[in-house]
Motif scaffolding. Structure first.
Motif, mmCIF file in Angstrom:
data_model
loop_
_atom_site.group_PDB
_atom_site.id
_atom_site.type_symbol
_atom_site.label_atom_id
_atom_site.label_comp_id
_atom_site.label_asym_id
_atom_site.label_seq_id
_atom_site.Cartn_x
_atom_site.Cartn_y
_atom_site.Cartn_z
ATOM 1 N N ASN A 6 27.227 -7.713 21.545
ATOM 2 C CA ASN A 6 27.083 -6.800 22.676
ATOM 3 C C ASN A 6 25.921 -5.830 22.495
ATOM 4 O O ASN A 6 25.320 -5.378 23.469
ATOM 5 N N ALA A 7 25.580 -5.519 21.242
ATOM 6 C CA ALA A 7 24.490 -4.584 20.967
ATOM 7 C C ALA A 7 24.022 -4.776 19.541
ATOM 8 O O ALA A 7 24.800 -5.137 18.648
ATOM 9 N N ILE A 8 22.737 -4.549 19.326
ATOM 10 C CA ILE A 8 22.127 -4.554 17.991
ATOM 11 C C ILE A 8 21.288 -3.291 17.879
ATOM 12 O O ILE A 8 20.443 -3.022 18.734
ATOM 13 N N ASN A 9 21.546 -2.508 16.840
ATOM 14 C CA ASN A 9 20.826 -1.251 16.672
ATOM 15 C C ASN A 9 20.202 -1.162 15.288
ATOM 16 O O ASN A 9 20.789 -1.618 14.293
ATOM 17 N N ASP A 10 19.025 -0.567 15.216
ATOM 18 C CA ASP A 10 18.351 -0.327 13.950
ATOM 19 C C ASP A 10 18.863 0.991 13.369
ATOM 20 O O ASP A 10 18.593 2.062 13.914
ATOM 21 N N GLU A 11 19.588 0.896 12.265
ATOM 22 C CA GLU A 11 20.060 2.095 11.579
ATOM 23 C C GLU A 11 18.993 2.645 10.636
ATOM 24 O O GLU A 11 18.832 3.851 10.502
ATOM 25 N N THR A 12 18.300 1.735 9.962
ATOM 26 C CA THR A 12 17.181 2.065 9.082
ATOM 27 C C THR A 12 16.180 0.927 9.248
ATOM 28 O O THR A 12 16.453 -0.051 9.952
ATOM 29 N N PRO A 13 15.003 0.993 8.591
ATOM 30 C CA PRO A 13 14.067 -0.123 8.687
ATOM 31 C C PRO A 13 14.629 -1.448 8.187
ATOM 32 O O PRO A 13 14.108 -2.513 8.547
ATOM 33 N N PHE A 14 15.690 -1.404 7.371
ATOM 34 C CA PHE A 14 16.231 -2.635 6.793
ATOM 35 C C PHE A 14 17.698 -2.876 7.125
ATOM 36 O O PHE A 14 18.260 -3.891 6.715
ATOM 37 N N ILE A 15 18.355 -1.963 7.822
ATOM 38 C CA ILE A 15 19.770 -2.119 8.161
ATOM 39 C C ILE A 15 19.940 -2.118 9.670
ATOM 40 O O ILE A 15 19.461 -1.212 10.357
#
Length: 228
Positions: A6-15
């Motif tokens: 349903n959603a994809i979010n960038d938490e950090t540059p690698f997570i």
């Protein structure tokens, strides 16, 4: 289960975090803090990931995934090949790393992506108005996932951030943290091997009230609990 991204979010540059929901909008099976699921990747590989959202939420599962450049390719597939709208095969949640209801105080220690099961624990303990603190160790602020959530009302006072600048041992003083045994306290740890080893060594004088290792398959390097 066949769940939709349903959603994809960038938490950090690698997570990245991946939000999974039922395609029909139905409630998902109940899970408890510390649970993980088996996720079937586009090429058929199966990997385990911890659920990091609040267990009270029935409409979604939230997974936090670190892109590992030296891994076996599972995290790269999720980061590079999975998109919003895709359907993924997901197992029922299983828990090898549960909270202990008899503890009167909970000390959570996370390193890097190992924060994922401990975030679910923090959500659950906050809902119970339990006594807990989450110590979260990362390289720097940019590598710290869930920063907005941690800074939010009700969580900020419970979380202690520790940045080591890439120099192991220069962040959280694990030995000092665990030097004093507080009756009723349970310690939960998940993270890199070095952090796990440090917690084991620093808590050797704690009574073995629980099995010394109960690792979540979806955790970065397994998890452990100690109890006074």
């Amino acid at each position: 289960m066949l769940l939709r991204v349903n959603a994809i979010n960038d938490e950090t540059p690698f997570i990245k975090t991946f939000e999974l929901v039922d395609p029909e909008g139905l409630d998902l099976p109940v899970f408890t803090a510390g649970c993980h699921v088996d996720l079937t990747l586009p090429d058929g590989q199966v990997r385990q990931y911890s659920l990091c959202n609040a267990p009270a939420e029935r409409q979604r599962y939230l997974l936090g995934v670190l892109r590992e450049t030296d891994g076996r390719g599972g995290s790269r597939q999720l980061h590079e090949r999975v998109a919003v709208g895709d359907l993924l095969q997901v197992s029922m949640p299983r828990n090898n790393f549960p909270l202990d209801g008899e503890a009167t105080r909970h000390l959570l220690i996370a390193g890097g992506i190992g924060v994922t099961p401990l975030m679910a624990m923090a959500h659950r303990l906050r809902a119970l108005e339990a006594d807990f603190v989450l110590h979260y160790c990362t390289r720097d602020a940019a590598q710290t996932a869930f920063r907005d959530l941690i800074a939010g009302d009700g969580m900020a006072s419970r979380v202690r951030l520790h940045h080591d600048g890439g120099v192991p041992g220069s962040g959280l003083d694990v030995a000092a943290l665990l030097a004093t045994v507080v009756p009723g306290t349970h310690v939960y740890c998940c993270g890199p091997a070095g952090l796990m080893a440090a917690v084991k060594a620093a808590s050797d004088h704690w009574p073995a009230g629980l099995p010394r290792c109960r690792g979540p398959r979806g955790c970065a390097s397994g998890g452990e609990t100690h109890a006074s």
